[in-house]
Write an enzyme that holds these catalytic residues in place. Structure first.
Site, PDB file in Angstrom:
ATOM      1  N   ASP A 166      43.708 -18.787 -46.139  1.00 14.67           N
ATOM      2  CA  ASP A 166      44.489 -17.651 -46.584  1.00 14.67           C
ATOM      3  C   ASP A 166      43.921 -16.639 -47.616  1.00 14.67           C
ATOM      4  O   ASP A 166      44.678 -15.993 -48.101  1.00 14.67           O
ATOM      5  CB  ASP A 166      45.839 -17.890 -46.862  1.00 14.67           C
ATOM      6  CG  ASP A 166      46.778 -18.071 -45.685  1.00 14.67           C
ATOM      7  OD1 ASP A 166      46.070 -18.081 -44.414  1.00 14.67           O
ATOM      8  OD2 ASP A 166      47.897 -18.626 -45.665  1.00 14.67           O
ATOM      9  N   ASP A 170      56.866 -29.227 -47.707  1.00 15.99           N
ATOM     10  CA  ASP A 170      56.554 -31.010 -47.421  1.00 15.99           C
ATOM     11  C   ASP A 170      57.784 -31.769 -47.300  1.00 15.99           C
ATOM     12  O   ASP A 170      57.952 -32.598 -46.344  1.00 15.99           O
ATOM     13  CB  ASP A 170      55.668 -31.177 -48.395  1.00 15.99           C
ATOM     14  CG  ASP A 170      55.803 -30.708 -49.701  1.00 15.99           C
ATOM     15  OD1 ASP A 170      56.954 -30.316 -49.932  1.00 15.99           O
ATOM     16  OD2 ASP A 170      54.923 -30.803 -50.784  1.00 15.99           O
TER      17      ASP A 170
END
Length: 542
Positions: A133, A286
């Site tokens: 990214d 997460d």
């Protein structure tokens, strides 16, 4: 009016105003301030006791687990992967996807790619996916060249980019799972850009998932390559070692649930899909995935003896941003999943209690708030209001036991215990602020700033020390000119808190407070001052 007052009327006015303020304070202290402060003390004592009980319980469970000899291999079935069969080839090995999300990781991108390409697994049964990214064109070119270099050696590695950074890391991981070749994979291993798994990593994790269909996640322990770099990294290591040595082990052994650490873990793709995949609603994607998978009945296992090298943030600015995300995200997630966990019928009652009370409320909310409010606001304020009763057991004994239980996981740093307490109290200021932002969905709730890694910079710094005094002087000169601007280093929240603590310390010393808290208050004030001026962590050239 005396001759002095007539000659210097400003002095008389200031003296008169000061006396009036003192009289006003004495009038409201006992009937108004003292009851309110006593209520705050009592609430903090309740919270400290809750935290103390949770710590004792966790350590007690860990002792029982050790005495019973319970390990992941005794709890779950584990059979090592067999050598390649001449008749069936590598078909006994499942297809594994390895994801490496990165964003402008100039200093560490080579380390993670090299480690992933060095994993011992049949070449036709593994796909390595670099999810880049990066917004810096130069860094993107470097990463792409590194991927091409390994691809030319026969490694099945893919370089994947997308047109935007929506969802940050969660968005990148979600996009990575949409490629056609991923449909052939059974498991996905995730490593952040500074993580370096050992070659045997997949051989020590995948068999748990193969032979135990109820398992969704295998999590490895973090090993810090720069734990000795500076005092700040040593103190971070104390906190994180407790997290892995106690919290993760107990969660795995007693509940089959713990928070995924976002890296150094292997997921069953079926479990991820059943849980809804990656979600961008918080900055702890997460933990969010782990909670949703657990609510679908999946279990997790933590391998304490499997370590994965990585780097601790060694600059104070990077650490502050990381702690904001790690404190704000869980609080925001807690608010969103609380009703879902309560209504869930696949999760047993004892597991619900663990998730809502111990995992979220005590560790992710209460621990941050009570550390700052009690030790940096309420206790200092009690020295100004002698009418308030502050039990010595609540202010000293219980916090001391909690501190020892936290630090016992890192015996090499026991001599730094006092520094650890002062450091954690300073950081609790930012954690408390971030917790309230997450709980009440305020402005910076979804702020995501990638934690800066310094890998190659620190190698340069060390080489400068070894190549001679002139190189070191040039490096220090660059740091002073480019990286040590005072305005960039001032942290006003720490400085204001330091001033308050200095005042309380001086007041307690001058009036000989009954508990002699001025020693602690003065040390804590100095800690806030030093970190407020930016004298914490590693300084690097820009």
């Amino acid at each position: 009016m005396s001759n002095l007052q007539f000659k210097y009327p400003g002095i008389w006015l200031r003296t008169s105003t000061t006396n009036q303020l003192v009289q006003l304070w004495l009038m409201v202290r006992a009937p108004i301030v003292a009851p309110l402060l006593q209520l705050a003390v009592n609430l903090c004592l309740v919270m400290v006791t809750m935290l103390f009980v949770e710590r004792i319980f966790m350590c007690g469970v860990l002792v029982v687990v050790k005495l019973l000899g319970r390990t992941p291999k005794t709890t779950y079935k584990f059979e090592p992967m067999k050598d390649t069969d001449l008749e069936f080839g590598n078909s006994a090995y499942p297809m594994v996807l390895v994801q490496i999300p990165m964003y402008n990781e100039k200093e560490v991108y080579q380390l993670s790619i090299q480690a992933a390409c060095g994993l011992l697994w049949p070449a036709d049964r593994i796909v390595i996916q670099v999810l880049d990214d990066s917004t810096d064109p130069f860094i993107k070119e470097l990463v792409q060249m590194e991927v091409q270099r390994w691809a030319s050696k026969g490694i099945n590695i893919r370089y994947e980019i997308r047109g935007n950074r929506n969802g940050y890391k969660a968005g990148a991981l979600k996009q990575g799972m949409r490629h056609d070749y991923v449909r052939l994979c059974d498991y996905v291993a995730i490593f952040d850009a500074d993580f370096q798994p050992e070659p045997e990593f997949l051989h020590r994790t995948i068999p748990f998932l193969i032979h135990n269909p109820e398992l969704a996640l295998v999590q490895a322990r973090w090993k810090f390559v720069n734990g000795e770099e500076c005092l700040m990294t040593k103190l971070q290591e104390v906190s994180l070692n407790y997290h892995f040595s106690v919290e993760q082990r107990v969660g795995s052994a007693a509940y089959g649930f713990f928070g995924f650490n976002g890296t150094a873990g292997v997921w069953r793709i079926q479990a991820m899909n059943e849980a809804g995949g990656w979600n961008e609603r918080t900055t702890v994607e997460d933990m969010d995935l782990a909670v949703r998978a657990s609510m679908h009945g999946w279990k997790f296992v933590y391998l304490h003896d499997l370590e994965c090298k990585n780097e601790l943030p060694s600059t104070f600015k990077a650490y502050r941003f990381q702690q904001h995300r790690w404190s704000c995200g869980p609080a925001s997630l807690f608010r969103k999943v609380f009703p879902q966990i309560l209504k869930n019928k696949k999760v047993k009652l004892w597991k619900k209690i663990h998730m809502l009370y111990a995992f979220f409320f005590v560790r992710k909310v209460l621990a941050h708030i009570v550390t700052f409010v009690f030790y940096c606001v309420v206790i200092p304020a009690t020295v100004l209001v002698p009418e308030v009763d502050l039990p010595f057991w609540g202010a000293v004994y219980i916090p001391s036991i909690i501190t020892i239980l936290n630090a016992i996981s890192t015996p090499k740093s026991l001599h730094l215990l006092v520094f650890w307490v002062l450091f954690e109290n300073v950081m609790s200021l930012h954690r408390t602020k971030a917790t309230f932002i997450g709980l009440f969905d305020l402005g910076r709730v979804n702020e995501w700033i990638v934690t800066e890694k310094l890998g190659n910079i620190m190698k340069y710094k060390m080489s400068a020390k070894l190549t001679g005094k002139r190189s070191l002087q040039r490096l220090v000169s660059n740091m002073l000119i480019k990286g040590w601007k005072l305005g960039d280093r001032l942290n006003m929240l720490e400085l204001w808190t330091s001033g308050f603590l200095f005042f309380c310390s001086a007041y307690d010393f001058y009036y000989a407070g009954k508990n002699r808290f001025f020693v602690y208050l003065f040390c804590q004030a100095v800690a806030f001052l030093l970190m407020g001026l930016g004298y914490c962590g590693t300084f690097v050239p820009t």
